[in-house]
Design a protein around this motif. Structure first.
Motif, PDB file in Angstrom:
ATOM      1  N   LYS A  39       0.799  -1.191   0.002  1.00 17.80           N
ATOM      2  CA  LYS A  39      -0.166   0.018  -0.013  1.00 17.80           C
ATOM      3  C   LYS A  39       0.978   1.262  -0.030  1.00 17.80           C
ATOM      4  O   LYS A  39       1.815   1.429   0.927  1.00 17.80           O
ATOM      5  CB  LYS A  39      -0.965  -0.019   1.273  1.00 17.80           C
ATOM      6  CG  LYS A  39      -1.741   1.473   1.560  1.00 17.80           C
ATOM      7  CD  LYS A  39      -2.717   1.587   0.472  1.00 17.80           C
ATOM      8  CE  LYS A  39      -3.286   3.079   1.021  1.00 17.80           C
ATOM      9  NZ  LYS A  39      -3.482   3.864  -0.234  1.00 17.80           N
ATOM     10  N   MET A  67      -4.225  -3.585   5.621  1.00 20.77           N
ATOM     11  CA  MET A  67      -3.514  -5.187   5.689  1.00 20.77           C
ATOM     12  C   MET A  67      -4.492  -6.311   5.754  1.00 20.77           C
ATOM     13  O   MET A  67      -3.927  -7.382   5.419  1.00 20.77           O
ATOM     14  CB  MET A  67      -2.631  -5.125   7.293  1.00 20.77           C
ATOM     15  CG  MET A  67      -1.585  -4.317   7.434  1.00 20.77           C
ATOM     16  SD  MET A  67      -0.588  -4.319   8.962  1.00 20.77           S
ATOM     17  CE  MET A  67      -2.128  -4.719  10.314  1.00 20.77           C
ATOM     18  N   VAL A 106       3.811   0.675   2.764  1.00 21.08           N
ATOM     19  CA  VAL A 106       3.678  -0.360   3.707  1.00 21.08           C
ATOM     20  C   VAL A 106       3.673  -1.777   3.025  1.00 21.08           C
ATOM     21  O   VAL A 106       2.929  -1.733   1.887  1.00 21.08           O
ATOM     22  CB  VAL A 106       2.220  -0.137   4.740  1.00 21.08           C
ATOM     23  CG1 VAL A 106       1.819  -1.276   5.643  1.00 21.08           C
ATOM     24  CG2 VAL A 106       2.101   1.321   5.358  1.00 21.08           C
ATOM     25  N   THR A 108       2.926  -5.612   3.625  1.00 24.36           N
ATOM     26  CA  THR A 108       2.163  -6.457   4.665  1.00 24.36           C
ATOM     27  C   THR A 108       2.421  -7.924   4.353  1.00 24.36           C
ATOM     28  O   THR A 108       2.329  -8.242   2.867  1.00 24.36           O
ATOM     29  CB  THR A 108       0.850  -6.150   4.431  1.00 24.36           C
ATOM     30  OG1 THR A 108       0.534  -4.628   5.192  1.00 24.36           O
ATOM     31  CG2 THR A 108      -0.177  -6.801   5.504  1.00 24.36           C
ATOM     32  N   CYS A 124      -1.548 -10.313  10.399  1.00 25.28           N
ATOM     33  CA  CYS A 124      -0.840  -9.378   9.634  1.00 25.28           C
ATOM     34  C   CYS A 124       0.068  -8.700  10.364  1.00 25.28           C
ATOM     35  O   CYS A 124       0.158  -8.492  11.510  1.00 25.28           O
ATOM     36  CB  CYS A 124      -1.706  -8.404   9.065  1.00 25.28           C
ATOM     37  SG  CYS A 124      -3.479  -9.244   8.377  1.00 25.28           S
ATOM     38  N   GLY A 126       2.525  -5.321   9.100  1.00 22.35           N
ATOM     39  CA  GLY A 126       2.970  -4.304   7.846  1.00 22.35           C
ATOM     40  C   GLY A 126       4.232  -3.611   8.341  1.00 22.35           C
ATOM     41  O   GLY A 126       4.247  -3.237   9.499  1.00 22.35           O
ATOM     42  N   GLU A 135       0.580  -4.440  13.550  1.00 22.63           N
ATOM     43  CA  GLU A 135       0.625  -5.817  13.319  1.00 22.63           C
ATOM     44  C   GLU A 135      -0.781  -6.277  14.145  1.00 22.63           C
ATOM     45  O   GLU A 135      -1.256  -5.513  15.123  1.00 22.63           O
ATOM     46  CB  GLU A 135       1.661  -6.833  14.175  1.00 22.63           C
ATOM     47  CG  GLU A 135       1.977  -6.528  15.667  1.00 22.63           C
ATOM     48  CD  GLU A 135       3.194  -7.446  16.117  1.00 22.63           C
ATOM     49  OE1 GLU A 135       3.013  -8.605  15.987  1.00 22.63           O
ATOM     50  OE2 GLU A 135       4.009  -6.681  16.643  1.00 22.63           O
TER      51      GLU A 135
END
Length: 147
Positions: A39, A67, A106, A108, A124, A126, A135
């Motif tokens: 992202k 994420m 970002v 992820t 997740c 990131g 996270e």
């Protein structure tokens, strides 16, 4: 062999559209196991009109959504799941490690931890410049899309 997806392919998998489509690219994925996605945070995004105009910070809820969408690609990639949506059931163990600001990218990694029927958990993480940003564990339900 790496599976990569550009925005056109992502839009065939995720039902989200502007301004809520928050994945720009999938760098790699193993369907139903994990995905790595990107992202790009840009100052022109609508949330920065109000969060915060003089010191823009990506809202935490949108970072979590971005994420989770990477995990959604992993879950919705298989043909049998196309056309479904992944809906949050719970978000747990959220940790924010740094601010995410315009200009950041970002990356992820979303890993499927557990699946039971149409329910599951994705962890997740990131990162920005290889440093942890956020996270969380996303609990979800795969559902048929309402027509």
């Amino acid at each position: 062999m790496a599976i990569t997806l550009d925005i056109t392919e992502i839009k065939k998998i995720l039902p989200h559209r502007f301004p809520m489509l928050l994945v720009d690219r999938i760098l790699d994925l193993e369907p139903m196991k994990w995905a790595v996605g990107v992202k790009n945070i840009t100052v022109g995004e609508i949330q920065f009109l109000g969060h915060f105009p003089n010191d823009p910070i990506m809202p935490g809820v949108l970072l979590i959504e971005a994420m989770a969408q990477v995990g959604g690609v992993a879950m919705l990639y298989p043909p049998e799941n196309r056309g479904k949506i992944a809906v949050f059931a719970k978000i747990d163990k959220v940790r924010f490690h740094r601010k995410v600001i315009p200009g950041d990218q970002v990356v992820t990694r979303a890993e499927v931890v557990k699946i039971h029927g149409n329910m599951g958990v994705i962890h997740c993480e990131g990162k920005v410049n290889d440093e942890p940003a956020c996270e969380c564990d996303c609990f979800f339900s795969l559902q048929d899309k309402a027509e």
